[in-house]
Structure formats: structure tokens, C-alpha cells
Scaffold this motif. Structure first.
Motif, PDB file in Angstrom:
ATOM      1  N   GLN A 173      -8.262 -16.606 -34.288  1.00 18.65           N
ATOM      2  CA  GLN A 173      -9.056 -16.201 -33.374  1.00 18.65           C
ATOM      3  C   GLN A 173      -8.549 -14.885 -32.524  1.00 18.65           C
ATOM      4  O   GLN A 173      -7.102 -14.771 -32.596  1.00 18.65           O
ATOM      5  N   ILE A 174      -9.305 -13.868 -32.314  1.00 17.18           N
ATOM      6  CA  ILE A 174      -8.694 -12.576 -31.834  1.00 17.18           C
ATOM      7  C   ILE A 174      -8.382 -13.139 -30.153  1.00 17.18           C
ATOM      8  O   ILE A 174      -9.091 -13.766 -29.464  1.00 17.18           O
ATOM      9  N   ASP A 175      -7.151 -12.938 -29.665  1.00 17.71           N
ATOM     10  CA  ASP A 175      -6.674 -13.042 -28.613  1.00 17.71           C
ATOM     11  C   ASP A 175      -6.840 -12.020 -27.488  1.00 17.71           C
ATOM     12  O   ASP A 175      -6.420 -10.954 -27.874  1.00 17.71           O
ATOM     13  N   ILE A 176      -7.374 -11.991 -26.403  1.00 15.58           N
ATOM     14  CA  ILE A 176      -7.589 -11.110 -25.410  1.00 15.58           C
ATOM     15  C   ILE A 176      -7.094 -11.386 -24.357  1.00 15.58           C
ATOM     16  O   ILE A 176      -7.288 -12.445 -23.535  1.00 15.58           O
ATOM     17  N   ILE A 177      -5.970 -10.684 -23.748  1.00 16.33           N
ATOM     18  CA  ILE A 177      -5.250 -10.782 -22.510  1.00 16.33           C
ATOM     19  C   ILE A 177      -5.711 -10.030 -21.417  1.00 16.33           C
ATOM     20  O   ILE A 177      -5.695  -8.821 -21.438  1.00 16.33           O
ATOM     21  N   LEU A 178      -6.406 -10.617 -20.267  1.00 12.76           N
ATOM     22  CA  LEU A 178      -7.034  -9.803 -19.273  1.00 12.76           C
ATOM     23  C   LEU A 178      -6.300  -9.871 -17.925  1.00 12.76           C
ATOM     24  O   LEU A 178      -5.641 -10.942 -17.834  1.00 12.76           O
ATOM     25  N   GLY A 179      -6.345  -8.970 -17.419  1.00  9.69           N
ATOM     26  CA  GLY A 179      -5.828  -9.058 -15.897  1.00  9.69           C
ATOM     27  C   GLY A 179      -5.899  -7.842 -15.298  1.00  9.69           C
ATOM     28  O   GLY A 179      -6.235  -6.690 -15.806  1.00  9.69           O
ATOM     29  N   PRO A 180      -5.293  -7.782 -13.976  1.00  4.86           N
ATOM     30  CA  PRO A 180      -5.436  -6.429 -13.137  1.00  4.86           C
ATOM     31  C   PRO A 180      -4.269  -5.497 -13.684  1.00  4.86           C
ATOM     32  O   PRO A 180      -3.402  -6.151 -14.639  1.00  4.86           O
ATOM     33  N   ARG A 181      -4.190  -4.195 -13.056  1.00  8.77           N
ATOM     34  CA  ARG A 181      -3.461  -3.397 -13.645  1.00  8.77           C
ATOM     35  C   ARG A 181      -1.665  -3.906 -13.468  1.00  8.77           C
ATOM     36  O   ARG A 181      -1.658  -4.236 -12.224  1.00  8.77           O
ATOM     37  N   GLN A 182      -0.968  -3.384 -14.061  1.00  7.63           N
ATOM     38  CA  GLN A 182       0.489  -3.663 -13.664  1.00  7.63           C
ATOM     39  C   GLN A 182       1.077  -5.073 -13.498  1.00  7.63           C
ATOM     40  O   GLN A 182       1.886  -5.283 -12.629  1.00  7.63           O
ATOM     41  N   VAL A 183       0.430  -5.898 -14.151  1.00  8.08           N
ATOM     42  CA  VAL A 183       0.714  -7.363 -13.968  1.00  8.08           C
ATOM     43  C   VAL A 183       1.728  -7.801 -15.078  1.00  8.08           C
ATOM     44  O   VAL A 183       2.134  -9.090 -15.188  1.00  8.08           O
ATOM     45  N   GLY A 184       2.005  -7.048 -16.105  1.00  6.58           N
ATOM     46  CA  GLY A 184       2.796  -7.465 -17.069  1.00  6.58           C
ATOM     47  C   GLY A 184       2.142  -7.577 -18.538  1.00  6.58           C
ATOM     48  O   GLY A 184       2.936  -7.984 -19.404  1.00  6.58           O
ATOM     49  N   LYS A 185       0.925  -6.938 -18.650  1.00  4.36           N
ATOM     50  CA  LYS A 185       0.199  -7.344 -19.966  1.00  4.36           C
ATOM     51  C   LYS A 185       1.131  -6.596 -21.270  1.00  4.36           C
ATOM     52  O   LYS A 185       1.097  -7.197 -22.190  1.00  4.36           O
ATOM     53  N   THR A 186       1.570  -5.467 -20.864  1.00  2.00           N
ATOM     54  CA  THR A 186       1.921  -4.609 -21.908  1.00  2.00           C
ATOM     55  C   THR A 186       3.254  -5.364 -22.299  1.00  2.00           C
ATOM     56  O   THR A 186       3.565  -5.401 -23.511  1.00  2.00           O
ATOM     57  N   THR A 187       3.913  -5.654 -21.273  1.00  2.43           N
ATOM     58  CA  THR A 187       5.395  -6.306 -21.552  1.00  2.43           C
ATOM     59  C   THR A 187       5.070  -7.821 -22.456  1.00  2.43           C
ATOM     60  O   THR A 187       5.803  -7.867 -23.171  1.00  2.43           O
ATOM     61  N   LEU A 188       4.250  -8.367 -21.998  1.00  2.00           N
ATOM     62  CA  LEU A 188       3.873  -9.762 -22.894  1.00  2.00           C
ATOM     63  C   LEU A 188       3.512  -9.292 -24.462  1.00  2.00           C
ATOM     64  O   LEU A 188       4.120  -9.983 -25.134  1.00  2.00           O
ATOM     65  N   LEU A 189       2.794  -8.265 -24.592  1.00  2.00           N
ATOM     66  CA  LEU A 189       2.478  -7.799 -25.941  1.00  2.00           C
ATOM     67  C   LEU A 189       3.633  -7.389 -26.679  1.00  2.00           C
ATOM     68  O   LEU A 189       3.904  -7.806 -27.840  1.00  2.00           O
ATOM     69  N   LYS A 190       4.638  -6.759 -25.966  1.00  2.00           N
ATOM     70  CA  LYS A 190       5.778  -6.354 -26.841  1.00  2.00           C
ATOM     71  C   LYS A 190       6.753  -7.556 -26.788  1.00  2.00           C
ATOM     72  O   LYS A 190       7.476  -7.473 -27.998  1.00  2.00           O
ATOM     73  N   GLN A 191       6.933  -8.373 -25.771  1.00  2.00           N
ATOM     74  CA  GLN A 191       7.465  -9.699 -26.274  1.00  2.00           C
ATOM     75  C   GLN A 191       7.112 -10.463 -27.250  1.00  2.00           C
ATOM     76  O   GLN A 191       7.731 -11.104 -28.301  1.00  2.00           O
ATOM     77  N   LEU A 192       5.809 -10.583 -27.298  1.00  2.94           N
ATOM     78  CA  LEU A 192       5.000 -11.235 -28.497  1.00  2.94           C
ATOM     79  C   LEU A 192       5.251 -10.572 -29.820  1.00  2.94           C
ATOM     80  O   LEU A 192       5.481 -11.198 -31.105  1.00  2.94           O
ATOM     81  N   GLU A 193       5.404  -9.182 -29.961  1.00  2.33           N
ATOM     82  CA  GLU A 193       5.641  -8.303 -31.202  1.00  2.33           C
ATOM     83  C   GLU A 193       7.059  -8.812 -31.485  1.00  2.33           C
ATOM     84  O   GLU A 193       7.291  -8.768 -32.772  1.00  2.33           O
ATOM     85  N   GLU A 194       8.099  -8.806 -30.461  1.00  3.78           N
ATOM     86  CA  GLU A 194       9.353  -8.783 -31.083  1.00  3.78           C
ATOM     87  C   GLU A 194       9.579 -10.459 -31.615  1.00  3.78           C
ATOM     88  O   GLU A 194      10.246 -10.398 -32.542  1.00  3.78           O
ATOM     89  N   TYR A 195       8.669 -11.384 -30.944  1.00  3.54           N
ATOM     90  CA  TYR A 195       8.687 -12.633 -31.480  1.00  3.54           C
ATOM     91  C   TYR A 195       8.257 -12.643 -33.014  1.00  3.54           C
ATOM     92  O   TYR A 195       8.899 -13.231 -33.897  1.00  3.54           O
ATOM     93  N   CYS A 196       7.255 -12.025 -33.196  1.00  5.48           N
ATOM     94  CA  CYS A 196       6.679 -11.831 -34.569  1.00  5.48           C
ATOM     95  C   CYS A 196       7.513 -11.279 -35.596  1.00  5.48           C
ATOM     96  O   CYS A 196       7.749 -11.584 -36.690  1.00  5.48           O
ATOM     97  N   LYS A 197       8.140 -10.219 -35.143  1.00  3.59           N
ATOM     98  CA  LYS A 197       9.170  -9.609 -36.028  1.00  3.59           C
ATOM     99  C   LYS A 197      10.382 -10.399 -36.304  1.00  3.59           C
ATOM    100  O   LYS A 197      10.747 -10.435 -37.663  1.00  3.59           O
ATOM    101  N   GLN A 198      10.619 -11.225 -35.311  1.00  3.96           N
ATOM    102  CA  GLN A 198      11.909 -12.183 -35.561  1.00  3.96           C
ATOM    103  C   GLN A 198      11.388 -13.038 -36.658  1.00  3.96           C
ATOM    104  O   GLN A 198      12.201 -13.931 -37.374  1.00  3.96           O
ATOM    105  N   GLN A 199      10.220 -13.335 -36.580  1.00  3.65           N
ATOM    106  CA  GLN A 199       9.599 -14.350 -37.719  1.00  3.65           C
ATOM    107  C   GLN A 199       9.369 -13.867 -39.177  1.00  3.65           C
ATOM    108  O   GLN A 199       8.751 -14.429 -40.015  1.00  3.65           O
ATOM    109  N   GLY A 200       9.604 -12.384 -39.230  1.00  7.39           N
ATOM    110  CA  GLY A 200       9.475 -11.866 -40.450  1.00  7.39           C
ATOM    111  C   GLY A 200       8.206 -11.214 -40.756  1.00  7.39           C
ATOM    112  O   GLY A 200       7.746 -10.670 -41.871  1.00  7.39           O
ATOM    113  N   CYS A 201       7.450 -11.158 -39.593  1.00  2.00           N
ATOM    114  CA  CYS A 201       5.830 -10.641 -39.662  1.00  2.00           C
ATOM    115  C   CYS A 201       5.886  -8.907 -39.625  1.00  2.00           C
ATOM    116  O   CYS A 201       6.824  -8.590 -38.874  1.00  2.00           O
TER     117      CYS A 201
END
Length: 392
Positions: free
Chosen positions: A18-46
Motif C-alpha cells: 500500500q501507499i503510505d501517507i503521513i499526515l499532520g500539521p506543519r513542522q511536526v517532523g514529517k520530513t524528518t521521518l521521511l528522511k529517516q525512513l529513506e536512510e533505513y531503506c538505503k541501509q537495507q540496500g534499496c
């Protein structure tokens, strides 16, 4: 960098289609979460792709035919992150086309302007997406990172992530005022008529001032000189952009219970204090009870799962319970008390438990950690810090 509690849940979803959609008010850390998830994916070789659509040059690249945008995303990687996806024209059709294609690509999006997002979600993503809501930092999230973070500081400045990077009270206040201003300018200005911005700001102030009290839309409308219909629309906007939440009354249809009243709470204590322009220390505040009740509400709101709902209980005789957490429709009454004398059960809690069956109840207070029983209900006295760490 603070690791959010929701990170593990989002990480575990990466293997799901499924497509994951992260919702919330501005400046609560959504972009940071995306970057942390991207870093995790890179560590898994994706192979990953990341598009921040608040960057003009990136958004310009998406100002193309739908087929070109689809190909751009599909060629970016196995896991693709799209920050502020609501800026994509025809976003739902584009994401649907990618999801339905034979090429397996995981898409993780974030978004702030919920009114726009709901339009996208209604169109064609049903059954193809999971929604995850992200709010300001919980007190326990900050404590896991900063062990000696005082509760007083959280009650004054709230949980906006940007504030954890400075100890300066002046800077914390400045950041909060900037965040408040950017919300009015970015999210609200396009949704409210220019001539009504002043009335909207006045409404926001009244909601902050009367937080935790039952509100009358008719009374609010008179104070801001607008129709009740317009005020209800603004309340909808505030809720749909995750800034202010309404809590409705719990009723078993008993004759003297309030059935249509509601209370409201802003999404962050620091933002509330910014609206009021009051960052006084907790010990000096006349609204201590409001701050503590709001602290408990935010814990409940941020912890809600699909089988839960939050209500409050009040009768025409004045008996009340601050919150009734419904879990699988079964009530868990919660009373907030600054001070408590021994294992004293408030009158409103006694009345509620005499009318409704409950297995567990909470009395959240500053000092006492103890248990007692009333009408076969286990009543847990718990401090604010312990309640905030509780897994509901």
C-alpha cells in the motif's frame, strides 16, 4: 535526532504494497521521518528516490503531463518518498497508476494541507493507501532523548520538534510565534476570505482562551461577528488541518446528560500559549488546570487507534468526568486533578461509575501513584509523567 515512536510502525510498513501517507500539521517532523525512513531503506540496500515538493525547482519538474510524472517517479527507485504530495496536480490518479502497474514500487508520501489531501484520497486511492497521523512530540518522546527535560518546560512550550534544539526561552518563543504565523499565512489564507482573516484570528484566540471548556458556536459567532455557519466551517478547517480538535459529550441517553455540547483543544501547548501570548512558568499560571487537562488530552489524542474514541461526560446537575476514553465502545473514565487528598475519588467519577460499568479508571494527578476499587472498577491514581508513558 529524536526517534519518533511511530518510526518502527512506518518502517515495518515498507514491505507492504500500500501507499503510505503521513499526515499532520506543519513542522511536526514529517520530513524528518521521511528522511529517516529513506536512510533505513538505503541501509537495507534499496534504491530510493526523494522529492520535496516545497522546493520550487522540484515542483517545477512535476508540472508535466501525467505520464511523464508517473515515469519520473517509477524510475526514481524501489522506494520513493514524496514530501507534501498534495502539490502534485492529479496526485491521486498518478499514484493509482503507479500502484496498479506491474512494476512494484513502494511510495511513502507526506502532506499538511488536509483539505486538499482529502480531495485526492476520495478520488481513487481507496483500498490502495494507509494513513498515518503525526503530531508534535509527546513528552515521553522528548524524555527518551533528553532525560532531564522538565514537565514545566513542556507545559509552557509544547512538543514542536524545532524547540528541542535550543535552551533559549526567547528563541523557543520566537519559533512558536513564527510557526503560528506560517500556519495562518500558508494553510489558512487560501481557505479563508481575506476580509475574514481578522475574525479567524479572533476565533483562534477564543478557542485557546476557552480550551477545555464547553463551547457554544452561537456565542463564538456573536463574539467574532460572523454567522454560526461560518464559525462551524472554520472549526472544520482547523480540525481538518490538524490544528484544533473537538471532543463531544458521552451519553447513554439519560435525561439529564448533556448530549450535543463539545470542548476543543489545540494540537500543541506551545502553540496555545503563543496564541495567548503567555509563556509564564506553570507555577505562575492561573490556568494550571487547563494546561494539565490539555496535556492528558494530547496524550490520548496522539495514542488513538481505530477502536478508540475520546469523549467527556457532564450532566445538567454539574457532575462531570474530564474524559471518557472508549476502547471497543467500553468506557474508561479519566479525571485530571492537580492535587488530590489520599485515595479520594471525585464525585463526578463516583456518579459515572454508578451509572456505567467500567473495568478501569484513571485519576491523573501531580504526586500520587496508588490503586483502589469502586463499584468493581479498578481506579488507578497516576502521575502525569507516568500516564504519559502509559500504553493504552
Amino acid at each position: 535526532m529524536i526517534k519518533r515512536f511511530i518510526f518502527k510502525r512506518l518502517r515495518d510498513e515498507i514491505s507492504q504494497p500500500q501507499i503510505d501517507i503521513i499526515l499532520g500539521p506543519r513542522q511536526v517532523g514529517k520530513t524528518t521521518l521521511l528522511k529517516q525512513l529513506e536512510e533505513y531503506c538505503k541501509q537495507q540496500g534499496c534504491k530510493t528516490g526523494f522529492f520535496d515538493l516545497e522546493q520550487p525547482q522540484v515542483l517545477a519538474e512535476f508540472n508535466a503531463a501525467d505520464k511523464e510524472v508517473v515515469n519520473k517517479i517509477k524510475s526514481a527507485g524501489e522506494v520513493v518518498f514524496i514530501d507534501e504530495f498534495q502539490y502534485i496536480e492529479n496526485a491521486s490518479k498518478i499514484l493509482k497508476a503507479i500502484f496498479d502497474s506491474p512494476q512494484r514500487i513502494k511510495i511513502i508520501c507526506s502532506g499538511s494541507s488536509s483539505l486538499e489531501i482529502h480531495k485526492h484520497l476520495r478520488e481513487s486511492l481507496a483500498g490502495r493507501r494507509f494513513l498515518f497521523r503525526v503530531y508534535p512530540l509527546q513528552y515521553s518522546e522528548i524524555k527518551a532523548h533528553i532525560k532531564d527535560y522538565p514537565l514545566d518546560t513542556y507545559l509552557r512550550y509544547g512538543g514542536m520538534p524545532a524547540l528541542t534544539h535550543t535552551d533559549s526561552q526567547e528563541r523557543k518563543q520566537q519559533i512558536l510565534m513564527e510557526l503560528l504565523g506560517s500556519y495562518i499565512l500558508k494553510d489558512v489564507k487560501s481557505l479563508v476570505k481575506e476580509e475574514n482573516i481578522k475574525a479567524f484570528n479572533h476565533l483562534l484566540y477564543l478557542l485557546a482562551e476557552h480550551q477545555g471548556s464547553t463551547i457554544s458556536v452561537h456565542s463564538l459567532a456573536n463574539q467574532v461577528n460572523m454567522s454560526s455557519k461560518a464559525v462551524n466551517r472554520y472549526l472544520d478547517i482547523l480540525e481538518e488541518t490538524y490544528v484544533n480538535f473537538r471532543v463531544y459529550s458521552f451519553s447513554g441517553n439519560l435525561g439529564n446528560e448533556l448530549k450535543k455540547s463539545c470542548k476543543t483543544y489545540l494540537y500543541d501547548l506551545g502553540i496555545r500559549n503563543a496564541v495567548l501570548k503567555d509563556f509564564s512558568a506553570f507555577s505562575d499560571r492561573p490556568d494550571k488546570g487547563v494546561l494539565l487537562e490539555s496535556f492528558v488530552f494530547l496524550k490520548l489524542k496522539f495514542s488513538l487507534s481505530p477502536n478508540m474514541d475520546i469523549k467527556f461526560w457532564r450532566t445538567k446537575d454539574g457532575d462531570e468526568v474530564d474524559f471518557v476514553l472508549l476502547i471497543d465502545r467500553k468506557p474508561v473514565p479519566i479525571e485530571v486533578k492537580s492535587k488530590t487528598t489520599g485515595l479520594e475519588i471525585p464525585g463526578g467519577m463516583r456518579k459515572f461509575l454508578s451509572r456505567y460499568k467500567a473495568k478501569t479508571a484513571f485519576i491523573v494527578n501531580e504526586t500520587l501513584t496508588e490503586e483502589t476499587v469502586f463499584n468493581d472498577c479498578k481506579i488507578k491514581f497516576m502521575t502525569f509523567e507516568d500516564f504519559e508513558k502509559l500504553v493504552l
